[in-house]
Design a protein around this motif. Structure first.
Motif, PDB file in Angstrom:
ATOM      1  N   HIS A  16      42.967  28.326  41.788  1.00 26.71           N
ATOM      2  CA  HIS A  16      41.783  29.167  41.969  1.00 26.71           C
ATOM      3  C   HIS A  16      40.543  28.360  41.590  1.00 26.71           C
ATOM      4  O   HIS A  16      40.549  27.623  40.603  1.00 26.71           O
ATOM      5  CB  HIS A  16      41.879  30.438  41.127  1.00 26.71           C
ATOM      6  N   GLY A  17      39.502  28.504  42.412  1.00 25.03           N
ATOM      7  CA  GLY A  17      38.271  27.776  42.142  1.00 25.03           C
ATOM      8  C   GLY A  17      37.212  28.113  43.173  1.00 25.03           C
ATOM      9  O   GLY A  17      37.246  29.177  43.786  1.00 25.03           O
ATOM     10  N   ASN A  18      36.306  27.165  43.387  1.00 29.95           N
ATOM     11  CA  ASN A  18      35.172  27.357  44.290  1.00 29.95           C
ATOM     12  C   ASN A  18      35.257  26.379  45.448  1.00 29.95           C
ATOM     13  O   ASN A  18      35.565  25.198  45.253  1.00 29.95           O
ATOM     14  CB  ASN A  18      33.864  27.146  43.539  1.00 29.95           C
ATOM     15  N   CYS A  19      34.941  26.858  46.636  1.00 26.97           N
ATOM     16  CA  CYS A  19      34.965  26.020  47.834  1.00 26.97           C
ATOM     17  C   CYS A  19      33.609  25.334  47.993  1.00 26.97           C
ATOM     18  O   CYS A  19      32.572  26.004  48.025  1.00 26.97           O
ATOM     19  CB  CYS A  19      35.269  26.879  49.069  1.00 26.97           C
ATOM     20  N   PHE A  20      33.617  24.024  48.108  1.00 23.54           N
ATOM     21  CA  PHE A  20      32.362  23.283  48.255  1.00 23.54           C
ATOM     22  C   PHE A  20      31.713  23.553  49.612  1.00 23.54           C
ATOM     23  O   PHE A  20      30.507  23.470  49.757  1.00 23.54           O
ATOM     24  CB  PHE A  20      32.585  21.772  48.094  1.00 23.54           C
ATOM     25  N   PRO A  28      41.709  30.632  46.345  1.00 22.82           N
ATOM     26  CA  PRO A  28      42.600  29.479  46.328  1.00 22.82           C
ATOM     27  C   PRO A  28      41.911  28.281  46.991  1.00 22.82           C
ATOM     28  O   PRO A  28      41.384  28.391  48.098  1.00 22.82           O
ATOM     29  CB  PRO A  28      43.806  29.929  47.147  1.00 22.82           C
ATOM     30  N   VAL A  29      41.872  27.155  46.275  1.00 13.11           N
ATOM     31  CA  VAL A  29      41.261  25.928  46.788  1.00 13.11           C
ATOM     32  C   VAL A  29      42.197  24.754  46.525  1.00 13.11           C
ATOM     33  O   VAL A  29      43.064  24.815  45.658  1.00 13.11           O
ATOM     34  CB  VAL A  29      39.882  25.645  46.140  1.00 13.11           C
ATOM     35  N   ALA A  30      41.991  23.704  47.299  1.00 15.83           N
ATOM     36  CA  ALA A  30      42.753  22.463  47.124  1.00 15.83           C
ATOM     37  C   ALA A  30      41.778  21.303  47.082  1.00 15.83           C
ATOM     38  O   ALA A  30      40.737  21.328  47.747  1.00 15.83           O
ATOM     39  CB  ALA A  30      43.732  22.278  48.271  1.00 15.83           C
ATOM     40  N   GLU A  31      42.125  20.287  46.312  1.00 16.88           N
ATOM     41  CA  GLU A  31      41.294  19.094  46.265  1.00 16.88           C
ATOM     42  C   GLU A  31      41.473  18.330  47.574  1.00 16.88           C
ATOM     43  O   GLU A  31      42.601  18.055  47.995  1.00 16.88           O
ATOM     44  CB  GLU A  31      41.682  18.209  45.077  1.00 16.88           C
ATOM     45  N   ILE A  32      40.360  18.005  48.226  1.00 20.36           N
ATOM     46  CA  ILE A  32      40.446  17.326  49.519  1.00 20.36           C
ATOM     47  C   ILE A  32      39.787  15.953  49.512  1.00 20.36           C
ATOM     48  O   ILE A  32      39.821  15.247  50.511  1.00 20.36           O
ATOM     49  CB  ILE A  32      39.822  18.187  50.633  1.00 20.36           C
ATOM     50  N   GLY A  33      39.203  15.579  48.412  1.00 23.00           N
ATOM     51  CA  GLY A  33      38.555  14.274  48.330  1.00 23.00           C
ATOM     52  C   GLY A  33      37.552  14.284  47.197  1.00 23.00           C
ATOM     53  O   GLY A  33      37.586  15.144  46.322  1.00 23.00           O
ATOM     54  N   ASP A  34      36.664  13.306  47.222  1.00 24.79           N
ATOM     55  CA  ASP A  34      35.627  13.265  46.204  1.00 24.79           C
ATOM     56  C   ASP A  34      34.344  12.700  46.788  1.00 24.79           C
ATOM     57  O   ASP A  34      34.334  12.167  47.900  1.00 24.79           O
ATOM     58  CB  ASP A  34      36.085  12.460  44.980  1.00 24.79           C
ATOM     59  N   SER A  43      35.082  15.775  42.265  1.00 25.21           N
ATOM     60  CA  SER A  43      36.150  16.181  43.177  1.00 25.21           C
ATOM     61  C   SER A  43      35.629  17.278  44.092  1.00 25.21           C
ATOM     62  O   SER A  43      34.854  18.143  43.656  1.00 25.21           O
ATOM     63  CB  SER A  43      37.359  16.704  42.397  1.00 25.21           C
ATOM     64  N   LEU A  44      36.053  17.254  45.347  1.00 19.70           N
ATOM     65  CA  LEU A  44      35.693  18.291  46.306  1.00 19.70           C
ATOM     66  C   LEU A  44      36.900  19.189  46.527  1.00 19.70           C
ATOM     67  O   LEU A  44      38.002  18.707  46.798  1.00 19.70           O
ATOM     68  CB  LEU A  44      35.269  17.678  47.643  1.00 19.70           C
ATOM     69  N   PHE A  45      36.677  20.499  46.412  1.00 14.55           N
ATOM     70  CA  PHE A  45      37.723  21.487  46.625  1.00 14.55           C
ATOM     71  C   PHE A  45      37.313  22.376  47.788  1.00 14.55           C
ATOM     72  O   PHE A  45      36.142  22.730  47.929  1.00 14.55           O
ATOM     73  CB  PHE A  45      37.918  22.350  45.371  1.00 14.55           C
ATOM     74  N   ALA A  46      38.273  22.739  48.629  1.00 17.59           N
ATOM     75  CA  ALA A  46      37.995  23.610  49.776  1.00 17.59           C
ATOM     76  C   ALA A  46      39.034  24.717  49.839  1.00 17.59           C
ATOM     77  O   ALA A  46      40.194  24.521  49.471  1.00 17.59           O
ATOM     78  CB  ALA A  46      38.000  22.801  51.074  1.00 17.59           C
TER      79      ALA A  46
END
Length: 97
Positions: A16-20, A28-34, A43-46
């Protein structure tokens, strides 16, 4: 053809987090890069919807790049290394003075 959403989402670790991208919070978000700004890396989460959209964009851009490349380099035999036909014709004799 691209992946189905469930196939794509299974490739990531979700939390759980915030979508960039769409700025939703508490999803629900996943790390997709930085990204690095002023020598600080973040870190970028989407969210799932944005991860899927980014995958679609990636696939579309990849397909366009392939089409562009094939327009410049069409399939088929490589260009001939032989001299052009006009270079193979016998030359007229030189005039003798």
């Amino acid at each position: 053809m691209g992946l189905r959403p469930e196939e794509l989402w299974s490739r990531f670790d979700w939390q759980h987090g915030n979508c960039f991208r769409c700025e939703q919070t508490g999803v629900p978000v996943a790390e997709i890069g930085d990204i690095t700004v002023a020598d600080v890396t973040f870190s970028l989460f989407a969210c799932q919807r944005c991860v899927f959209r980014l995958e679609q964009l990636h696939w579309t851009m990849s397909e366009r790049a392939v089409r562009r490349q094939s327009a410049f380099f069409p399939a088929g035999p490589p260009p001939s290394t032989q001299r052009p036909p006009e270079a193979q014709l016998p030359r007229p004799p030189a005039h003798v003075a």
